[in-house]
Scaffold this active site. Sequence first.
Site, PDB file in Angstrom:
ATOM      1  N   SER A 154     -63.339 -24.748 107.430  1.00  0.00           N
ATOM      2  CA  SER A 154     -62.867 -23.415 107.857  1.00  0.00           C
ATOM      3  C   SER A 154     -61.221 -24.111 107.506  1.00  0.00           C
ATOM      4  O   SER A 154     -60.553 -24.881 108.083  1.00  0.00           O
ATOM      5  CB  SER A 154     -62.603 -22.381 108.725  1.00  0.00           C
ATOM      6  OG  SER A 154     -62.004 -21.801 108.752  1.00  0.00           O
ATOM      7  N   HIS A 168     -64.697 -22.832 103.468  1.00  0.00           N
ATOM      8  CA  HIS A 168     -64.686 -21.090 104.070  1.00  0.00           C
ATOM      9  C   HIS A 168     -63.210 -20.800 104.282  1.00  0.00           C
ATOM     10  O   HIS A 168     -62.162 -21.553 104.439  1.00  0.00           O
ATOM     11  CB  HIS A 168     -65.491 -21.311 105.709  1.00  0.00           C
ATOM     12  CG  HIS A 168     -65.405 -19.742 106.635  1.00  0.00           C
ATOM     13  ND1 HIS A 168     -66.528 -19.307 106.637  1.00  0.00           N
ATOM     14  CD2 HIS A 168     -64.495 -19.462 107.491  1.00  0.00           C
ATOM     15  CE1 HIS A 168     -66.252 -18.462 107.184  1.00  0.00           C
ATOM     16  NE2 HIS A 168     -64.977 -18.022 108.051  1.00  0.00           N
ATOM     17  N   ASP A 207     -60.896 -17.757 105.371  1.00  0.00           N
ATOM     18  CA  ASP A 207     -60.435 -16.996 105.658  1.00  0.00           C
ATOM     19  C   ASP A 207     -59.463 -15.364 105.490  1.00  0.00           C
ATOM     20  O   ASP A 207     -58.620 -15.962 106.048  1.00  0.00           O
ATOM     21  CB  ASP A 207     -60.400 -17.260 107.644  1.00  0.00           C
ATOM     22  CG  ASP A 207     -61.686 -17.825 108.534  1.00  0.00           C
ATOM     23  OD1 ASP A 207     -62.433 -17.051 108.585  1.00  0.00           O
ATOM     24  OD2 ASP A 207     -61.019 -18.985 108.289  1.00  0.00           O
ATOM     25  N   MET A 248     -57.034 -12.506 106.492  1.00  0.00           N
ATOM     26  CA  MET A 248     -57.299 -11.413 108.004  1.00  0.00           C
ATOM     27  C   MET A 248     -55.531 -10.475 107.312  1.00  0.00           C
ATOM     28  O   MET A 248     -54.893 -10.774 106.801  1.00  0.00           O
ATOM     29  CB  MET A 248     -56.069 -12.545 108.688  1.00  0.00           C
ATOM     30  CG  MET A 248     -57.867 -13.479 109.121  1.00  0.00           C
ATOM     31  SD  MET A 248     -56.883 -14.240 110.699  1.00  0.00           S
ATOM     32  CE  MET A 248     -57.709 -15.554 110.723  1.00  0.00           C
ATOM     33  N   HIS A 305     -64.400 -14.950 104.076  1.00  0.00           N
ATOM     34  CA  HIS A 305     -65.278 -14.255 105.419  1.00  0.00           C
ATOM     35  C   HIS A 305     -63.620 -13.188 105.877  1.00  0.00           C
ATOM     36  O   HIS A 305     -62.249 -13.209 105.757  1.00  0.00           O
ATOM     37  CB  HIS A 305     -64.660 -15.304 106.249  1.00  0.00           C
ATOM     38  CG  HIS A 305     -64.901 -14.609 107.838  1.00  0.00           C
ATOM     39  ND1 HIS A 305     -64.666 -15.200 109.160  1.00  0.00           N
ATOM     40  CD2 HIS A 305     -65.588 -12.993 107.822  1.00  0.00           C
ATOM     41  CE1 HIS A 305     -65.047 -14.266 110.440  1.00  0.00           C
ATOM     42  NE2 HIS A 305     -65.237 -12.971 109.331  1.00  0.00           N
ATOM     43  N   MET A 342     -61.764 -10.489 107.351  1.00  0.00           N
ATOM     44  CA  MET A 342     -61.931  -9.508 108.822  1.00  0.00           C
ATOM     45  C   MET A 342     -60.793  -8.644 108.073  1.00  0.00           C
ATOM     46  O   MET A 342     -59.186  -8.843 108.483  1.00  0.00           O
ATOM     47  CB  MET A 342     -60.811 -10.828 109.222  1.00  0.00           C
ATOM     48  CG  MET A 342     -61.848 -11.589 110.254  1.00  0.00           C
ATOM     49  SD  MET A 342     -61.247 -12.879 111.275  1.00  0.00           S
ATOM     50  CE  MET A 342     -61.707 -14.095 108.802  1.00  0.00           C
ATOM     51  N   MET A 400     -70.246 -14.119 114.838  1.00  0.00           N
ATOM     52  CA  MET A 400     -68.910 -14.515 115.556  1.00  0.00           C
ATOM     53  C   MET A 400     -68.662 -15.151 117.146  1.00  0.00           C
ATOM     54  O   MET A 400     -68.957 -14.965 117.854  1.00  0.00           O
ATOM     55  CB  MET A 400     -67.748 -13.628 115.434  1.00  0.00           C
ATOM     56  CG  MET A 400     -67.120 -12.832 114.376  1.00  0.00           C
ATOM     57  SD  MET A 400     -66.841 -14.749 113.173  1.00  0.00           S
ATOM     58  CE  MET A 400     -65.207 -15.223 114.243  1.00  0.00           C
ATOM     59  N   PHE A 428     -58.111 -15.461 114.799  1.00  0.00           N
ATOM     60  CA  PHE A 428     -57.050 -17.268 115.027  1.00  0.00           C
ATOM     61  C   PHE A 428     -58.262 -18.125 115.141  1.00  0.00           C
ATOM     62  O   PHE A 428     -59.347 -18.494 115.537  1.00  0.00           O
ATOM     63  CB  PHE A 428     -56.613 -17.155 116.668  1.00  0.00           C
ATOM     64  CG  PHE A 428     -55.733 -16.469 116.428  1.00  0.00           C
ATOM     65  CD1 PHE A 428     -54.643 -15.893 116.348  1.00  0.00           C
ATOM     66  CD2 PHE A 428     -56.120 -14.777 116.976  1.00  0.00           C
ATOM     67  CE1 PHE A 428     -53.325 -15.277 115.505  1.00  0.00           C
ATOM     68  CE2 PHE A 428     -54.961 -13.493 116.706  1.00  0.00           C
ATOM     69  CZ  PHE A 428     -54.110 -13.484 116.781  1.00  0.00           C
ATOM     70  N   ASP A 483     -69.391 -18.901 113.748  1.00  0.00           N
ATOM     71  CA  ASP A 483     -67.630 -19.150 113.305  1.00  0.00           C
ATOM     72  C   ASP A 483     -66.540 -18.805 114.666  1.00  0.00           C
ATOM     73  O   ASP A 483     -67.113 -18.126 115.651  1.00  0.00           O
ATOM     74  CB  ASP A 483     -67.584 -18.133 112.163  1.00  0.00           C
ATOM     75  CG  ASP A 483     -65.977 -18.424 111.637  1.00  0.00           C
ATOM     76  OD1 ASP A 483     -65.350 -19.196 111.712  1.00  0.00           O
ATOM     77  OD2 ASP A 483     -65.760 -17.217 111.095  1.00  0.00           O
ATOM     78  N   GLY A 484     -66.264 -20.260 114.986  1.00  0.00           N
ATOM     79  CA  GLY A 484     -65.583 -19.981 116.185  1.00  0.00           C
ATOM     80  C   GLY A 484     -65.781 -20.687 117.066  1.00  0.00           C
ATOM     81  O   GLY A 484     -66.532 -20.683 117.326  1.00  0.00           O
ATOM     82  N   GLY A 543     -63.170 -25.196 111.484  1.00  0.00           N
ATOM     83  CA  GLY A 543     -61.748 -25.498 111.466  1.00  0.00           C
ATOM     84  C   GLY A 543     -61.088 -26.343 111.614  1.00  0.00           C
ATOM     85  O   GLY A 543     -61.128 -27.677 111.347  1.00  0.00           O
TER      86      GLY A 543
END
Length: 221
Positions: free
Chosen positions: A10, A35, A37, A39, A68, A70, A139, A145, A177-178, A199
């Site tokens: 990420s 990946h 992100d 947002m 991804h 969001m 998730m 974040f 993810d996360g 990430g």
Amino acid sequence: MSSSVKIASSILAADFSRLGDQVKQAEAAGADWIHVDVMDGRFVPNITLGPIIVEAIRCSTQLPLDVHLMIVEPEKFLDAFAKAGANRIIVHAETCPHLHRTLQQMRELGMKTGVAINPATPLSAVEEILPEIDQLLVMTVNPGFGGQKFIEFCIDKVARAKKLIDQSGAAAAIEVDGGIDRSTAPRVVQAGASILVAGNAIFHHPAGISAAIKELRASIH
Ligand code: DX5
Ligand code: ZN
């Protein structure tokens, strides 16, 4: 089982002042996917990047780009992200009242289809649509974040997602993810995940990107 696990780096945790370079390093280190992100400050309380950055990343790597989204109304931007070079697009079930139509749109654009659900969203939100999904993103933090703490109850959710997919005969892969690192990775893989987004564990590893990816892979063997 773990040999087919994909590692998606990420870039949210990368140094954006030398993004191309960081992406190249991740590729050289053996990352499977990049990946990205996206947002919007509406669905999630943060703003990141749009199609022009995806286009720049596309020029820096041959790896599949796992984008991804969001964002609210993601259907309005599928075309732009496809043109920018995305290979796989993930939308959130929470933002798509017409998820079936949105997935069809993604397929028409030649994209692999991903659907994400937040920690508090039940699996039943995607049960009907599983046959249409290439990857189900469970998730493991609340999106918005990087660097957040892994939410423990999500392990059981991954296990239940795996069961649901197997029982329904669908082919969807489970992505997480996360908060994925060398200690959480083996546990989610054990529960049924086969795509690991990371990430901080990759880009902020004190020993560097290459050692980080090796360490993550070793943790699931
Ligand atoms: C969070 C993003 C993640 C984030 C993960 O909303 O979807 O992809 O980059 O970051 P880490 O691996 O640091 O938890
Ligand atoms: Zn993500």
